[in-house]
Design a protein around this motif. Structure first.
Motif, PDB file in Angstrom:
ATOM      1  N   TRP A 124      34.358  57.401  47.923  1.00  0.00           N
ATOM      2  CA  TRP A 124      35.719  57.816  48.124  1.00  0.00           C
ATOM      3  C   TRP A 124      36.521  57.596  46.858  1.00  0.00           C
ATOM      4  N   VAL A 125      37.425  58.508  46.587  1.00  0.00           N
ATOM      5  CA  VAL A 125      38.316  58.333  45.442  1.00  0.00           C
ATOM      6  C   VAL A 125      39.381  57.316  45.841  1.00  0.00           C
ATOM      7  N   ASP A 126      39.490  56.253  45.076  1.00  0.00           N
ATOM      8  CA  ASP A 126      40.450  55.199  45.376  1.00  0.00           C
ATOM      9  C   ASP A 126      41.771  55.453  44.659  1.00  0.00           C
ATOM     10  N   ARG A 127      41.697  55.782  43.377  1.00  0.00           N
ATOM     11  CA  ARG A 127      42.889  56.093  42.574  1.00  0.00           C
ATOM     12  C   ARG A 127      42.521  57.137  41.536  1.00  0.00           C
ATOM     13  N   ASN A 128      43.527  57.866  41.058  1.00  0.00           N
ATOM     14  CA  ASN A 128      43.306  58.921  40.070  1.00  0.00           C
ATOM     15  C   ASN A 128      44.442  58.842  39.049  1.00  0.00           C
ATOM     16  N   ARG A 129      44.071  58.839  37.749  1.00  0.00           N
ATOM     17  CA  ARG A 129      45.079  58.741  36.684  1.00  0.00           C
ATOM     18  C   ARG A 129      44.753  59.768  35.592  1.00  0.00           C
ATOM     19  N   ASP A 130      45.778  60.452  35.135  1.00  0.00           N
ATOM     20  CA  ASP A 130      45.636  61.410  34.030  1.00  0.00           C
ATOM     21  C   ASP A 130      46.404  60.849  32.840  1.00  0.00           C
ATOM     22  N   MET A 131      45.686  60.578  31.754  1.00  0.00           N
ATOM     23  CA  MET A 131      46.303  59.981  30.566  1.00  0.00           C
ATOM     24  C   MET A 131      46.399  60.991  29.434  1.00  0.00           C
ATOM     25  N   GLY A 132      46.816  62.203  29.737  1.00  0.00           N
ATOM     26  CA  GLY A 132      47.013  63.212  28.705  1.00  0.00           C
ATOM     27  C   GLY A 132      45.725  63.688  28.076  1.00  0.00           C
ATOM     28  N   GLY A 133      44.892  64.301  28.867  1.00  0.00           N
ATOM     29  CA  GLY A 133      43.627  64.825  28.360  1.00  0.00           C
ATOM     30  C   GLY A 133      42.439  64.043  28.866  1.00  0.00           C
ATOM     31  N   VAL A 134      42.529  62.744  28.877  1.00  0.00           N
ATOM     32  CA  VAL A 134      41.469  61.905  29.434  1.00  0.00           C
ATOM     33  C   VAL A 134      41.891  61.518  30.843  1.00  0.00           C
ATOM     34  N   GLN A 135      40.999  61.756  31.795  1.00  0.00           N
ATOM     35  CA  GLN A 135      41.302  61.436  33.189  1.00  0.00           C
ATOM     36  C   GLN A 135      40.429  60.280  33.651  1.00  0.00           C
ATOM     37  N   PHE A 136      41.010  59.440  34.475  1.00  0.00           N
ATOM     38  CA  PHE A 136      40.289  58.317  35.058  1.00  0.00           C
ATOM     39  C   PHE A 136      40.442  58.391  36.566  1.00  0.00           C
ATOM     40  N   PHE A 137      39.380  58.106  37.285  1.00  0.00           N
ATOM     41  CA  PHE A 137      39.518  57.896  38.720  1.00  0.00           C
ATOM     42  C   PHE A 137      38.525  56.826  39.143  1.00  0.00           C
ATOM     43  N   ASP A 138      38.956  56.040  40.119  1.00  0.00           N
ATOM     44  CA  ASP A 138      38.110  54.969  40.644  1.00  0.00           C
ATOM     45  C   ASP A 138      37.444  55.475  41.906  1.00  0.00           C
ATOM     46  N   VAL A 139      36.143  55.256  42.000  1.00  0.00           N
ATOM     47  CA  VAL A 139      35.419  55.574  43.225  1.00  0.00           C
ATOM     48  C   VAL A 139      35.071  54.259  43.913  1.00  0.00           C
ATOM     49  N   ARG A 140      35.120  54.290  45.248  1.00  0.00           N
ATOM     50  CA  ARG A 140      34.893  53.098  46.049  1.00  0.00           C
ATOM     51  C   ARG A 140      33.780  53.378  47.052  1.00  0.00           C
ATOM     52  N   ASP A 141      32.861  52.439  47.149  1.00  0.00           N
ATOM     53  CA  ASP A 141      31.859  52.492  48.205  1.00  0.00           C
ATOM     54  C   ASP A 141      31.672  51.084  48.738  1.00  0.00           C
TER      55      ASP A 141
END
Length: 158
Positions: free
Chosen positions: A1-18
């Motif tokens: 599951w996607v826990d959080r999603n962040r866009d840092m201007g070209g580079v994207q981060f998202f946390d997955v949780r299991d």
């Protein structure tokens, strides 16, 4: 599951949780590709995703997380299921800490599937499983216990 999603201007981060915890996934324009970046930009909390990529050491390790020393550079992201409406309560542990009052029990029971995704509830479920497994193994190994399930016999309705 996607826990959080962040866009840092070209580079994207998202946390997955299991069931094991959180892992940060990174989508870089040059390392991941345009298709992966488009998919990652549309991700929202509790989307179910499958991610393939390369595990690498993080530039800035997060000592607060057990997996904070590594991140996954995504090469492929597949959305397996989306969330079409807002959730009745936050599932993410980070969002749950900001609540003014606890989630009502009847709401949690009504949405039991979401409630069991919460880290505290998942930990309770796993602890219960381990306890029952230990009891069952003790009875079977030490005392030759045989578990027999008997059906409840009732009169059938006409």
């Amino acid at each position: 599951w996607v826990d959080r999603n962040r866009d840092m201007g070209g580079v994207q981060f998202f946390d997955v949780r299991d069931h094991t915890g959180l892992l940060q996934v990174v989508v870089e324009p040059e390392g991941s590709g345009a298709d992966v970046a488009k998919i990652a930009a549309r991700l929202r909390q509790e989307y179910v995703v499958s991610v393939r990529g390369v595990l690498r050491a993080r530039r800035d390790p997060n000592t607060k997380l057990p997996t904070g020393a590594v991140e996954l550079l995504a090469h492929e992201v597949t959305v397996l299921n989306t969330v079409s409406r807002s959730l009745p309560f936050p599932v993410s542990e980070a969002d749950s800490q900001n609540l003014k009052e606890p989630i009502k029990e009847d709401t949690r029971l009504k949405h039991r599937v979401l409630d069991l995704r919460r880290p505290a509830m998942a930990a309770n479920l796993r602890m219960r499983h381990k306890m029952i497994r230990t009891i069952r193994r003790f009875l079977e190994d030490e005392h030759q216990f045989v578990e027999v399930e008997t059906p409840i016999l009732t009169r059938s309705t006409p």
